[in-house]
Write a protein that holds these residues in place. Structure first.
Motif, PDB file in Angstrom:
ATOM      1  N   ASN A  64       0.832  -1.204   0.000  1.00  0.00           N
ATOM      2  CA  ASN A  64       0.000   0.000   0.000  1.00  0.00           C
ATOM      3  C   ASN A  64       0.874   1.264   0.000  1.00  0.00           C
ATOM      4  OD1 ASN A  64      -2.544   1.275  -0.071  1.00  0.00           O
ATOM      5  ND2 ASN A  64      -2.535   1.583   2.147  1.00  0.00           N
ATOM      6  N   GLY A  65       1.972   1.206  -0.754  1.00  0.00           N
ATOM      7  CA  GLY A  65       2.915   2.310  -0.784  1.00  0.00           C
ATOM      8  C   GLY A  65       2.596   3.364  -1.821  1.00  0.00           C
ATOM      9  N   GLU A  66       3.175   4.518  -1.590  1.00  0.00           N
ATOM     10  CA  GLU A  66       3.096   5.653  -2.520  1.00  0.00           C
ATOM     11  C   GLU A  66       4.452   6.329  -2.584  1.00  0.00           C
ATOM     12  OE1 GLU A  66      -1.444   7.328  -1.904  1.00  0.00           O
ATOM     13  OE2 GLU A  66       0.201   8.475  -1.073  1.00  0.00           O
ATOM     14  N   VAL A  67       4.763   6.838  -3.765  1.00  0.00           N
ATOM     15  CA  VAL A  67       5.935   7.684  -3.947  1.00  0.00           C
ATOM     16  C   VAL A  67       5.438   9.118  -4.001  1.00  0.00           C
ATOM     17  CG1 VAL A  67       7.801   8.326  -5.530  1.00  0.00           C
ATOM     18  CG2 VAL A  67       7.211   5.911  -5.204  1.00  0.00           C
ATOM     19  N   TRP A  68       6.058   9.983  -3.217  1.00  0.00           N
ATOM     20  CA  TRP A  68       5.828  11.422  -3.323  1.00  0.00           C
ATOM     21  C   TRP A  68       7.085  11.982  -3.967  1.00  0.00           C
ATOM     22  CZ3 TRP A  68       3.396  13.233   1.968  1.00  0.00           C
ATOM     23  CH2 TRP A  68       2.170  12.570   2.160  1.00  0.00           C
ATOM     24  N   PHE A  69       6.987  12.252  -5.259  1.00  0.00           N
ATOM     25  CA  PHE A  69       8.119  12.649  -6.096  1.00  0.00           C
ATOM     26  C   PHE A  69       8.220  14.172  -6.076  1.00  0.00           C
ATOM     27  CE2 PHE A  69      10.762  10.988  -9.668  1.00  0.00           C
ATOM     28  CZ  PHE A  69      11.265  12.199 -10.130  1.00  0.00           C
ATOM     29  N   LYS A  70       9.259  14.670  -5.432  1.00  0.00           N
ATOM     30  CA  LYS A  70       9.458  16.107  -5.259  1.00  0.00           C
ATOM     31  C   LYS A  70       9.730  16.770  -6.604  1.00  0.00           C
ATOM     32  CE  LYS A  70      10.155  18.910  -1.678  1.00  0.00           C
ATOM     33  NZ  LYS A  70       9.309  19.993  -2.120  1.00  0.00           N
ATOM     34  N   PHE A  71       8.912  17.727  -6.955  1.00  0.00           N
ATOM     35  CA  PHE A  71       9.103  18.498  -8.181  1.00  0.00           C
ATOM     36  C   PHE A  71       8.589  19.913  -7.911  1.00  0.00           C
ATOM     37  CE2 PHE A  71       7.516  19.940 -12.419  1.00  0.00           C
ATOM     38  CZ  PHE A  71       8.738  20.036 -13.041  1.00  0.00           C
ATOM     39  N   ASP A  72       9.515  20.798  -7.545  1.00  0.00           N
ATOM     40  CA  ASP A  72       9.128  22.148  -7.146  1.00  0.00           C
ATOM     41  C   ASP A  72       9.173  23.164  -8.283  1.00  0.00           C
ATOM     42  OD1 ASP A  72       8.687  21.435  -4.455  1.00  0.00           O
ATOM     43  OD2 ASP A  72      10.825  21.602  -4.025  1.00  0.00           O
ATOM     44  N   GLN A 108       4.944  16.023  -5.686  1.00  0.00           N
ATOM     45  CA  GLN A 108       4.863  16.863  -4.488  1.00  0.00           C
ATOM     46  C   GLN A 108       5.549  18.194  -4.795  1.00  0.00           C
ATOM     47  OE1 GLN A 108       7.420  16.028  -1.110  1.00  0.00           O
ATOM     48  NE2 GLN A 108       5.667  16.187   0.265  1.00  0.00           N
ATOM     49  N   THR A 109       4.803  19.282  -4.673  1.00  0.00           N
ATOM     50  CA  THR A 109       5.306  20.603  -5.046  1.00  0.00           C
ATOM     51  C   THR A 109       5.104  21.610  -3.920  1.00  0.00           C
ATOM     52  OG1 THR A 109       4.846  20.191  -7.388  1.00  0.00           O
ATOM     53  CG2 THR A 109       5.073  22.495  -6.711  1.00  0.00           C
ATOM     54  N   CYS A 110       6.193  22.291  -3.561  1.00  0.00           N
ATOM     55  CA  CYS A 110       6.146  23.367  -2.569  1.00  0.00           C
ATOM     56  C   CYS A 110       6.238  24.712  -3.288  1.00  0.00           C
ATOM     57  CB  CYS A 110       7.310  23.226  -1.587  1.00  0.00           C
ATOM     58  SG  CYS A 110       7.249  24.416  -0.232  1.00  0.00           S
ATOM     59  N   GLN A 142      -0.967   9.844  -9.656  1.00  0.00           N
ATOM     60  CA  GLN A 142      -2.119   9.928  -8.758  1.00  0.00           C
ATOM     61  C   GLN A 142      -2.629  11.366  -8.670  1.00  0.00           C
ATOM     62  OE1 GLN A 142      -3.304   6.906  -7.293  1.00  0.00           O
ATOM     63  NE2 GLN A 142      -1.869   6.300  -8.902  1.00  0.00           N
ATOM     64  N   GLY A 143      -1.720  12.331  -8.867  1.00  0.00           N
ATOM     65  CA  GLY A 143      -2.082  13.736  -8.786  1.00  0.00           C
ATOM     66  C   GLY A 143      -0.924  14.556  -8.256  1.00  0.00           C
ATOM     67  N   VAL A 144      -1.264  15.745  -7.748  1.00  0.00           N
ATOM     68  CA  VAL A 144      -0.267  16.688  -7.260  1.00  0.00           C
ATOM     69  C   VAL A 144      -0.570  17.030  -5.802  1.00  0.00           C
ATOM     70  CG1 VAL A 144       0.726  19.000  -7.545  1.00  0.00           C
ATOM     71  CG2 VAL A 144       0.082  17.655  -9.568  1.00  0.00           C
ATOM     72  N   LEU A 145       0.452  16.896  -4.974  1.00  0.00           N
ATOM     73  CA  LEU A 145       0.383  17.333  -3.578  1.00  0.00           C
ATOM     74  C   LEU A 145       0.990  18.729  -3.536  1.00  0.00           C
ATOM     75  CD1 LEU A 145       1.752  14.026  -2.014  1.00  0.00           C
ATOM     76  CD2 LEU A 145      -0.644  14.739  -2.156  1.00  0.00           C
ATOM     77  N   LEU A 146       0.150  19.724  -3.407  1.00  0.00           N
ATOM     78  CA  LEU A 146       0.575  21.124  -3.459  1.00  0.00           C
ATOM     79  C   LEU A 146       0.571  21.691  -2.047  1.00  0.00           C
ATOM     80  CD1 LEU A 146       1.229  23.590  -5.260  1.00  0.00           C
ATOM     81  CD2 LEU A 146      -1.245  24.000  -5.395  1.00  0.00           C
ATOM     82  N   TYR A 147       1.692  22.287  -1.656  1.00  0.00           N
ATOM     83  CA  TYR A 147       1.767  22.830  -0.306  1.00  0.00           C
ATOM     84  C   TYR A 147       2.668  24.053  -0.277  1.00  0.00           C
ATOM     85  CZ  TYR A 147       6.330  20.519   0.269  1.00  0.00           C
ATOM     86  OH  TYR A 147       7.636  20.124   0.131  1.00  0.00           O
ATOM     87  N   GLY A 148       2.637  24.740   0.832  1.00  0.00           N
ATOM     88  CA  GLY A 148       3.467  25.928   1.021  1.00  0.00           C
ATOM     89  C   GLY A 148       4.314  25.764   2.275  1.00  0.00           C
TER      90      GLY A 148
END
Length: 184
Positions: A64-72, A108-110, A142-148
């Motif tokens: 049940n893993g996921e990769v959060w691939f950092k791409f800023d 994953q984008t900051c 899966q989509g984009v994890l957008l955060y600040g």
């Protein structure tokens, strides 16, 4: 609930990465942890091409893993300034393709202000163009994890950084959704 692999440095740079994933799998089984427990790898993706990392990602998918691939940032000079890396967009694209073929993957984008400025129009356009290309190629993201920025930075540039306004982040998220991506 999740088990997250991250750190001050790239977690996949540990030669024991594959063994760590196997150990986590055994712990999950031995302790009968909840089936919906997520195993999350937060990575810059630079070592995804390594066979031992790929074996670990395949095992993560079974757990049940996921990769959060950092791409800023999409523009090379912005990636250098923000992430202090010289990895090409072409290589990022290739490594994203590998990651998505092995394990469910989110980008994953900051986003934040630097020296009082949000990312430039050119950067935002390049970022969205890259996402559009991924969508047109049917890359199974899966989509984009957008955060600040949510807490004080420990980087030397901390005094130059400030959070992006929530309204700006929400509007940017809507532009990403318009391309057909899920945004969290």
């Amino acid at each position: 609930h999740d088990i997250a692999l991250s750190g001050n440095g790239e977690p996949t740079s540990a030669k024991e990465f594959e063994s760590v994933i196997e150990l986590i799998g055994k712990i999950i089984a031995d302790y009968k942890l909840p089936m919906d427990l997520k195993l999350v790898l937060i990575t810059n993706g630079s070592l995804i091409h390594q066979p031992f990392v790929q074996v670990g990602l395949q095992r993560m998918a079974q757990l049940n893993g996921e990769v959060w691939f950092k791409f800023d940032r999409a523009l090379a000079e912005e990636r250098q300034k923000i992430n202090n890396v010289r990895i090409s967009l072409k290589k990022i694209h290739r490594h994203l393709g590998i990651a998505t073929s092995l394990c469910p993957t989110w980008i994953q984008t900051c986003m934040f202000q630097m020296d009082g400025n949000l990312p430039s129009t050119e950067e935002i356009d390049a970022y969205l163009k890259f996402l559009k290309q991924l969508k047109e190629e049917n890359m199974p993201l899966q989509g984009v994890l957008l955060y600040g920025i949510a807490r004080p930075s420990l980087q030397p540039e901390a005094a130059r950084l400030a959070p992006a306004q929530e309204s700006w982040l929400l509007a940017f998220g809507e532009r990403i959704k318009a391309l057909g991506f899920s945004v969290r």
